[in-house]
Design an enzyme around this catalytic site. Structure first.
Site, mmCIF file in Angstrom:
data_model
loop_
_atom_site.group_PDB
_atom_site.id
_atom_site.type_symbol
_atom_site.label_atom_id
_atom_site.label_comp_id
_atom_site.label_asym_id
_atom_site.label_seq_id
_atom_site.Cartn_x
_atom_site.Cartn_y
_atom_site.Cartn_z
ATOM 1 N N ASP A 24 -6.425 9.066 52.087
ATOM 2 C CA ASP A 24 -6.575 7.701 51.603
ATOM 3 C C ASP A 24 -6.643 6.763 52.816
ATOM 4 O O ASP A 24 -6.225 7.120 53.921
ATOM 5 C CB ASP A 24 -5.368 7.374 50.718
ATOM 6 C CG ASP A 24 -5.335 5.933 50.273
ATOM 7 O OD1 ASP A 24 -6.331 5.474 49.686
ATOM 8 O OD2 ASP A 24 -4.321 5.262 50.519
ATOM 9 N N ASP A 67 -6.260 2.618 52.839
ATOM 10 C CA ASP A 67 -5.296 1.518 52.855
ATOM 11 C C ASP A 67 -3.887 2.030 52.567
ATOM 12 O O ASP A 67 -3.645 2.636 51.525
ATOM 13 C CB ASP A 67 -5.668 0.477 51.796
ATOM 14 C CG ASP A 67 -7.042 -0.121 52.025
ATOM 15 O OD1 ASP A 67 -7.135 -1.166 52.674
ATOM 16 O OD2 ASP A 67 -8.033 0.480 51.545
ATOM 17 N N ASP A 109 -0.692 7.459 49.223
ATOM 18 C CA ASP A 109 0.517 6.633 49.293
ATOM 19 C C ASP A 109 0.912 6.026 47.952
ATOM 20 O O ASP A 109 1.858 5.244 47.903
ATOM 21 C CB ASP A 109 0.311 5.500 50.304
ATOM 22 C CG ASP A 109 -0.702 4.454 49.825
ATOM 23 O OD1 ASP A 109 -1.708 4.859 49.196
ATOM 24 O OD2 ASP A 109 -0.498 3.259 50.077
#
EC number: 3.1.3.18
Length: 226
Positions: free
Chosen positions: A17, A19, A178
């Site tokens: 991922d 961001d 996240d």
């Protein structure tokens, strides 16, 4: 500290991922959203609030920022996105930085011969220049942005597409993310997932998402790969 719920992963393909996992982009996303709010005569949103909006693409972020005051119509949101996109495109790297351990880990994974994929809900118009200007783009054999495919995370399509692209079973891949978007996509695809503790998952600790591994620093990824 690595917390692992299973044996080490073979993971010939590692999906990462963007961001909150590779890059701390929240300050500049907040700057763009608050630029729009200020232009509309509205009070700015606090950083923790904006951080909680990240993960479903910038349009949803802007929708939620506007909704702090009142739910926007699609016409209002379209107009806000013009201003947001222009401002954010010009301020991608005012304050955004690569997280500690990321570059060295990508270098090590590349040396190991693993295929690396950046998989994000961020639009390609922002994803590609951000990776290029931070000298990360060339690490990835595939970059899938939020508008690269018909559906994005938490839909499993980007994950299954990646596995097919590299002719690997999903179990031979590993997603590193996240947030709940990442764990939902991974579970739907049948792909193992590791979550970093420092990213954008609102006030909910990533342990609550029950990933297969939890990482405090990206460098710990190297400890869970076979």
């Amino acid at each position: 500290m690595v917390k692992l719920n299973t044996k080490p992963f073979t993971a010939r393909v590692v999906l990462l991922d963007l961001d909150g996992t590779l890059i701390d982009t929240a300050p500049d996303l907040a700057g763009a959203a608050n630029h729009v709010l200020q232009k509309l005569g509205r009070a700015p949103a606090e950083m923790p609030v904006i951080r909680g909006f990240i993960g479903n693409g910038v349009r949803e972020l802007m929708r939620r920022a506007l909704a702090i005051h009142s739910d926007p119509s699609e016409v209002e949101l379209d107009a806000a996105m013009v201003d947001f996109s222009q401002y954010y495109g010009e301020h991608l790297l005012d304050h955004s930085v690569i997280y500690p351990g990321v570059r060295g880990t990508l270098e090590a994974l590349q040396v190991q011969g693993r295929e690396l994929v950046c998989i994000t809900n961020k639009a390609a118009a922002f994803t590609v220049p951000l990776l290029q200007r931070l000298d990360l783009y060339d690490f990835f054999g595939l970059v899938l942005s939020g508008d690269s495919l018909p559906r994005k995370k938490p839909d499993p399509l980007p994950l299954t597409h990646t596995a097919e692209h590299f002719h690997q079973p999903v179990g031979n891949c590993l997603l590193v993310g996240d947030s709940r978007n990442d764990t939902q996509a991974a579970r739907a695809a049948g792909m193992p997932i590791a979550c970093v503790t420092y990213g954008y998952n609102g006030d909910e600790p990533v342990h609550c998402l029950e990933p297969d591994a939890v990482l405090d620093n990206m460098s710990e990824l190297l400890d869970i790969l076979a």
